[in-house]
Structures are given as structure tokens and as C-alpha cells.
Design an enzyme around this catalytic site. Structure first.
Site, PDB file in Angstrom:
ATOM      1  N   SER A 136      20.340   9.896 -39.291  1.00 52.96           N
ATOM      2  CA  SER A 136      21.520   9.045 -39.188  1.00 52.96           C
ATOM      3  C   SER A 136      21.256   7.877 -38.254  1.00 52.96           C
ATOM      4  O   SER A 136      20.400   7.958 -37.367  1.00 52.96           O
ATOM      5  CB  SER A 136      22.689   9.858 -38.629  1.00 52.96           C
ATOM      6  OG  SER A 136      23.816   9.043 -38.431  1.00 52.96           O
ATOM      7  N   TYR A 148      27.315  15.635 -32.632  1.00 55.80           N
ATOM      8  CA  TYR A 148      26.802  15.250 -33.960  1.00 55.80           C
ATOM      9  C   TYR A 148      25.629  14.286 -33.812  1.00 55.80           C
ATOM     10  O   TYR A 148      24.563  14.489 -34.413  1.00 55.80           O
ATOM     11  CB  TYR A 148      27.916  14.602 -34.802  1.00 55.80           C
ATOM     12  CG  TYR A 148      27.372  14.026 -36.098  1.00 55.80           C
ATOM     13  CD1 TYR A 148      27.070  14.852 -37.161  1.00 55.80           C
ATOM     14  CD2 TYR A 148      27.112  12.660 -36.229  1.00 55.80           C
ATOM     15  CE1 TYR A 148      26.525  14.346 -38.340  1.00 55.80           C
ATOM     16  CE2 TYR A 148      26.573  12.138 -37.394  1.00 55.80           C
ATOM     17  CZ  TYR A 148      26.280  12.980 -38.452  1.00 55.80           C
ATOM     18  OH  TYR A 148      25.737  12.465 -39.606  1.00 55.80           O
TER      19      TYR A 148
END
Ligand code: NJP
Length: 224
Positions: A136, A148
Site C-alpha cells: 500500500s 493498518y
């Protein structure tokens, strides 16, 4: 014989778009996620000759092992593995975050991803295949308190470590890093974000390069 790609997180979003793109590219696809009905719909769309639904929770090591075996038994080889299943944060940061959600993110985004890679390696070594890991943009940024984001920093570092381990084996490792993508990852539509097809093209690019080419990392971000 057609090549085969095994995709985790194949029921929706980036995984489903990559399955469509891979079939268009001539691949067979082994589709792994928990949502059996959604996977079956995707198989109906892609054709039973090309696509196999394997309902599986990737955090369950036995189930994931059986999923790889089922994919290999059906298609005879596994030439690419897309370790893509992932979950997001239910609330921002650490102080406001939910502890059960921390565990789920670490189980799926980190632990299950390492299992996918470990299980994939023996198959990929047979023909010199491709291992693609979904990281990501959050693994390239400081997001205050984000568990996250830290799971995606793990993916980034792990992909580099794996590439070093597999350098002499013929297995290539690619870490694909999306910016925001309009998928069911979010509860509401993200009209200004990337489309899942934008990431699917990057995955197909990586796995279709000639043998002498390595694509260790791809960043795909929306333009503002
Ligand atoms: O999200 P979504 P994306 N066992 O929710 C599966 C990363 N990413 O396509 O099990 C097995 O549509 C789930 O299937 P199901 C993100 O971190 C995204 O956007 O049926 N499968 C579904 O197929 C993730 O790594 C953005 O619920 C499990 C899939 O995972 C990857 O992209 C930005 C599972 C999630 O699909 C795909 O996410 C970014 C389990 N235990 C990175 N738990 C973004 N969307 O903006 C979940 O930088 N799945």
C-alpha cells in the site's frame, strides 16, 4: 498448457479485477476468499474451464494448504501467486482503534500473507513463477498511529527479504503498492480514487515480463 495464477482476496475489488484481467490474458485462475457465493458468481462469469472457486479463510493454515493443493490438482501447475487478501482499520490510529481489529489486520495482512508466500514457493520454483504481494501507499507513509499502515510497512520489508531469499530460484517477487482504490474495502464509494482495474493492469504487467526482467515494486497512485 495455460498458466495459472492463484489469487487470495479474489472475491471483490483488486483481486476480482485481477482475476478478470488474468483470464483475458489467457491464465487459469484459482480464486480464494471466504465468500463462496461471490466466488461462484465470478467463476460463472469467467468460465468454469478457466476459473476455480476455493472458499477459504486465509488465516486458517490447513484450509489455505488445502486450497493450494486443490488449485494444483485442478490446473496442474501454479505459475503466479497474488497474495492480496487484506482488511482495513475500523477506526483511525491506535488510541481510538479497536483491539480485535488490530488482531484481524495482523492475522490477515501479515500472518496469512506469509503463509500464502510459504505455500506458494514450492509450486513457483517448478517453473520460475511470480509472487506478487499487495502492499500500500500506506507502507510508504507515516499515518499517525496506524496499525493498518504498519501492516503494509511489513509487506514492503517482507517482499524485499523474500526477493533476496528467492533470488537464485527463478521466482520473482513484486510488491504492488496502490494508493486509494474504489473497492468494498471502503463503506462508501470513492469516485476520485483508482479503479481496481488500474491495479490489475500493474499485476499483469509484472507477471508477463520476460524472464530477464525484474519488477520489485510498483506504485500506482491516483492523480489529483
Ligand atoms: O478490498 P476488498 P481491496 N480470508 O475489501 C478478502 C489493499 N489495498 O480489493 O473473504 C480470505 O474489495 C476478501 O474476501 P472475503 C488491501 O489492504 C487496498 O481494496 O470474501 N480472504 C476480499 O476478497 C488488500 O490487501 C486499497 O471477505 C479474505 C479481499 O480480501 C488489497 O488491497 C489501497 C480474508 C479484500 O477485498 C485488496 O483490497 C491500498 C480472510 N480472512 C491497499 N479477509 C484501497 N482499496 O484503497 C479478507 O493501498 N479477505
Amino acid at each position: 498448457m495455460s498458466k495459472t495464477i492463484l489469487i487470495t482476496g479474489a472475491s471483490t475489488g483488486i483481486g476480482a479485477a485481477t482475476a478478470r484481467a488474468a483470464v483475458a490474458e489467457g491464465y487459469n485462475v484459482a480464486l480464494i476468499a471466504r465468500s463462496e457465493d461471490t466466488l461462484n458468481d465470478l467463476v460463472a462469469e469467467l468460465g468454469e474451464d478457466n476459473a476455480l472457486a476455493i472458499p477459504c479463510d486465509v488465516t486458517d493454515v490447513r484450509a489455505q494448504t488445502a486450497a493450494f493443493e486443490a488449485a494444483h490438482a485442478r490446473f496442474g501447475q501454479i505459475d503466479a501467486v497474488f497474495a492480496n487478501a487484506g482488511v482495513g482499520a475500523s477506526a483511525k490510529g491506535t488510541e481510538q482503534g479497536d483491539i480485535d481489529n488490530f488482531r484481524t489486520m495482523i492475522d490477515v495482512n501479515i500472518f496469512a500473507l506469509t503463509v500464502t508466500c510459504k505455500l506458494g514457493i514450492p509450486y513457483l520454483k517448478e517453473n520460475g513463477g511470480d509472487l506478487v504481494l499487495t502492499g500500500s501507499r500506506a507502507g510508504h507513509a507515516t499515518l499517525p498511529g496506524s496499525v493498518y499502515g504498519a501492516t503494509k510497512w511489513f509487506v514492503r520489508g517482507y517482499a524485499q527479504n523474500l526477493a533476496a531469499e528467492l533470488e537464485e530460484t527463478g521466482v520473482r517477487v513484486t510488491n504492488v503498492n496502490p494508493g486509494m482504490v474504489d473497492t468494498p474495502f471502503f463503506d462508501e464509494p470513492k469516485p476520485d480514487a483508482l479503479k481496481p482495474e488500474d491495479i490489475a493492469r500493474a499485476v499483469i504487467y509484472a507477471i508477463t515480463q520476460p524472464e530477464h526482467v525484474s519488477v520489485p515494486s510498483i506504485q500506482v497512485y491516483p492523480r489529483r
